[in-house]
Enzyme design. Structure first.
Site, mmCIF file in Angstrom:
data_model
loop_
_atom_site.group_PDB
_atom_site.id
_atom_site.type_symbol
_atom_site.label_atom_id
_atom_site.label_comp_id
_atom_site.label_asym_id
_atom_site.label_seq_id
_atom_site.Cartn_x
_atom_site.Cartn_y
_atom_site.Cartn_z
ATOM 1 N N HIS A 168 0.818 -1.217 0.000
ATOM 2 C CA HIS A 168 0.000 0.000 0.000
ATOM 3 C C HIS A 168 0.852 1.268 0.000
ATOM 4 O O HIS A 168 0.411 2.303 -0.488
ATOM 5 C CB HIS A 168 -0.927 0.014 1.221
ATOM 6 C CG HIS A 168 -1.747 -1.224 1.375
ATOM 7 N ND1 HIS A 168 -2.695 -1.612 0.449
ATOM 8 C CD2 HIS A 168 -1.761 -2.176 2.347
ATOM 9 C CE1 HIS A 168 -3.266 -2.741 0.842
ATOM 10 N NE2 HIS A 168 -2.714 -3.108 1.990
ATOM 11 N N HIS A 176 5.481 6.929 6.630
ATOM 12 C CA HIS A 176 5.155 6.404 5.308
ATOM 13 C C HIS A 176 4.718 7.555 4.404
ATOM 14 O O HIS A 176 4.551 8.691 4.856
ATOM 15 C CB HIS A 176 4.054 5.329 5.389
ATOM 16 C CG HIS A 176 2.771 5.839 5.966
ATOM 17 N ND1 HIS A 176 2.479 5.785 7.316
ATOM 18 C CD2 HIS A 176 1.697 6.423 5.379
ATOM 19 C CE1 HIS A 176 1.282 6.312 7.538
ATOM 20 N NE2 HIS A 176 0.788 6.711 6.369
ATOM 21 N N HIS A 223 2.321 8.959 0.801
ATOM 22 C CA HIS A 223 1.184 8.820 -0.119
ATOM 23 C C HIS A 223 1.462 9.682 -1.347
ATOM 24 O O HIS A 223 1.982 10.793 -1.225
ATOM 25 C CB HIS A 223 -0.119 9.272 0.552
ATOM 26 C CG HIS A 223 -0.482 8.481 1.775
ATOM 27 N ND1 HIS A 223 -1.287 7.362 1.720
ATOM 28 C CD2 HIS A 223 -0.137 8.646 3.084
ATOM 29 C CE1 HIS A 223 -1.428 6.871 2.948
ATOM 30 N NE2 HIS A 223 -0.740 7.636 3.788
ATOM 31 N N GLU A 282 -3.240 13.319 0.783
ATOM 32 C CA GLU A 282 -4.527 12.884 1.341
ATOM 33 C C GLU A 282 -5.320 14.090 1.837
ATOM 34 O O GLU A 282 -6.480 14.271 1.478
ATOM 35 C CB GLU A 282 -4.282 11.875 2.455
ATOM 36 C CG GLU A 282 -3.635 10.592 1.959
ATOM 37 C CD GLU A 282 -3.975 9.393 2.808
ATOM 38 O OE1 GLU A 282 -4.565 8.433 2.280
ATOM 39 O OE2 GLU A 282 -3.627 9.402 4.016
ATOM 40 N N HIS A 341 3.504 11.014 6.352
ATOM 41 C CA HIS A 341 2.898 10.821 7.664
ATOM 42 C C HIS A 341 3.915 10.205 8.618
ATOM 43 O O HIS A 341 4.586 9.236 8.263
ATOM 44 C CB HIS A 341 1.675 9.902 7.573
ATOM 45 C CG HIS A 341 0.512 10.495 6.847
ATOM 46 N ND1 HIS A 341 -0.551 9.730 6.388
ATOM 47 C CD2 HIS A 341 0.240 11.781 6.498
ATOM 48 C CE1 HIS A 341 -1.418 10.532 5.788
ATOM 49 N NE2 HIS A 341 -0.954 11.768 5.844
ATOM 50 N N THR A 365 -6.031 6.661 7.944
ATOM 51 C CA THR A 365 -6.564 6.848 6.586
ATOM 52 C C THR A 365 -6.575 5.540 5.795
ATOM 53 O O THR A 365 -6.881 5.549 4.601
ATOM 54 C CB THR A 365 -5.738 7.904 5.827
ATOM 55 O OG1 THR A 365 -4.394 7.451 5.696
ATOM 56 C CG2 THR A 365 -5.769 9.243 6.559
ATOM 57 N N THR A 366 -6.259 4.450 6.449
ATOM 58 C CA THR A 366 -6.332 3.121 5.831
ATOM 59 C C THR A 366 -7.067 2.187 6.781
ATOM 60 O O THR A 366 -7.120 2.439 7.993
ATOM 61 C CB THR A 366 -4.928 2.565 5.543
ATOM 62 O OG1 THR A 366 -4.192 2.481 6.777
ATOM 63 C CG2 THR A 366 -4.174 3.451 4.566
#
Length: 380
Positions: free
Chosen positions: A90, A115, A117, A129, A142, A224-225
């Site tokens: 992911h 991590h 995005h 995000e 993040h 958010t996941t």
């Protein structure tokens, strides 16, 4: 407790554990059969009222003067132990050592991982995000922490309302390469497929953050996941960090969400969740609206040029005024130094002429008296 009740309890716990494990084993994606629009069917918290990310409408934020700058603890003290870099299918994840933490919140939080995005490389598509006034950034970093004052570990904290604190950093592209992000991007080629891990040299994590840690937005939200636990205190910084276009392109195109043994490879792209409704939540700001206006480089240049032109114009006006004053002063001096008329000199000349006329008149009279009269006898 009698035997039938104990058996029923054991059966209930068994099915509860089985259901929990089955949920954890569900392979979710950002699009597809178990895409984010279907997350709430498999992970109930994803349909909650306090989900993340959100769009921050700056005119609707509330200034809170009690919000102090966040203070990273031990971010730059990475030591000699390598970091673990992981492609979880992911995103790319770096596990952080337990001595890193965060102050400036109601509790002390311990770092867990960071991590990223990102999008898919399409111009103007974005990949962050969170958004600000509907505008997304190119990517988002993040940094995840758990409440180590109240809970023993991440697993215990992540289900609690005050359990997690996440820093959100907007990433946008610029002309220069960001060497801090090369500590991650340069090693992503070693974990191209899902479930691959690699140890990389430790580095200064604080170098990934913006310079200003005192200007941010704060709200209560969620992961958010999946499983989307509503346990996160979010801190989204106003200042953005920059990476080069080449760095962003590599981030967007080098990883796969598929495993190495899969016959069909799928690029890991668009790994961001769409913004969620605030549902009457209030987004706090650590700065006032007046002081929080973000100026673009063009606006700054225009202001500088305007100030310079104003200074030049003021200098011209001052010089003109000074020159005018000096001219007026010189005229007054010259005017006062002009010789004044001398009426007394004319009077003296006029008096002298009168005296000469009088003297001539007197002489004439005397001469007349000395002449003999023709009618008088001559003297013997």
């Amino acid at each position: 407790m009698n035997s039938p009740a104990l058996i029923l309890l054991l059966i209930f716990l068994f099915f509860q554990r089985t259901a929990a494990n089955s949920v954890e084993e569900i392979t979710w994606t950002y699009s597809g059969s178990v895409g984010q629009s279907e997350w709430s069917e498999y992970f109930p918290d994803c349909g909650g009222a306090s989900q993340s990310p959100v769009d921050v409408t700056t005119t609707q934020t509330k200034y809170d003067p009690s919000l102090v700058p966040v203070t990273p603890l031990g971010y730059s003290q990475h030591g000699n132990q390598p970091f673990s870099l992981h492609n979880n299918g992911h995103t790319v994840v770096i596990e952080l050592p337990g001595w890193m933490g965060l102050q400036g919140l109601p509790w002390l939080f311990t770092a867990v991982q960071l991590h990223l995005h990102w999008g898919n490389g399409s111009p103007g598509h974005g990949g962050s995000e969170h958004t600000i006034d509907g505008r997304s950034a190119d990517a988002e970093l993040h940094v995840v922490h758990y409440n180590s004052e109240l809970y023993p570990n991440m697993s215990a904290a992540m289900t609690q309302r005050d359990g997690l604190a996440v820093l959100g950093i907007f990433i946008e592209t610029g002309e220069e390469t960001n060497p801090a992000f090369n500590n991650i991007i340069n090693y992503m080629s070693r974990i191209r497929h899902a479930d691959q891990k690699e140890f990389i040299p430790a580095f200064d994590v604080q170098s990934l953050l913006p310079r200003s840690l005192g200007r941010y937005y704060r709200y209560n939200g969620s992961l958010t996941t999946p499983p989307c636990y509503q346990s996160v205190i979010w801190t989204v910084f106003q200042e953005r960090v920059q990476i080069s276009k080449a760095q962003l392109l590599k981030m967007e195109t080098i990883l796969y969400s598929s495993k190495a043994e899969d016959s069909h490879r799928m690029l890991l792209q668009d790994n961001y969740r769409v913004t969620q409704s605030l549902n009457h939540r209030v987004v706090l700001a650590s700065f006032s609206a007046e002081s929080g206006k973000e100026l673009s480089s063009g606006e700054v240049t225009a202001i500088v040029i305007g100030v310079m032109c104003g200074c030049v114009g003021l200098a011209v006006i001052v010089r003109f005024i000074v020159k005018t004053i000096r001219s007026s002063s010189s005229w007054d001096v010259l005017h006062n130094n002009r010789p004044a008329p001398s009426p007394r000199v004319n009077d003296q000349e006029h008096s002298k002429e009168k005296k000469q006329d009088l003297a001539l008149s007197t002489t004439s009279e005397a001469e007349k008296k000395e002449e003999p009269s023709p009618s008088s006898p001559a003297e013997p």
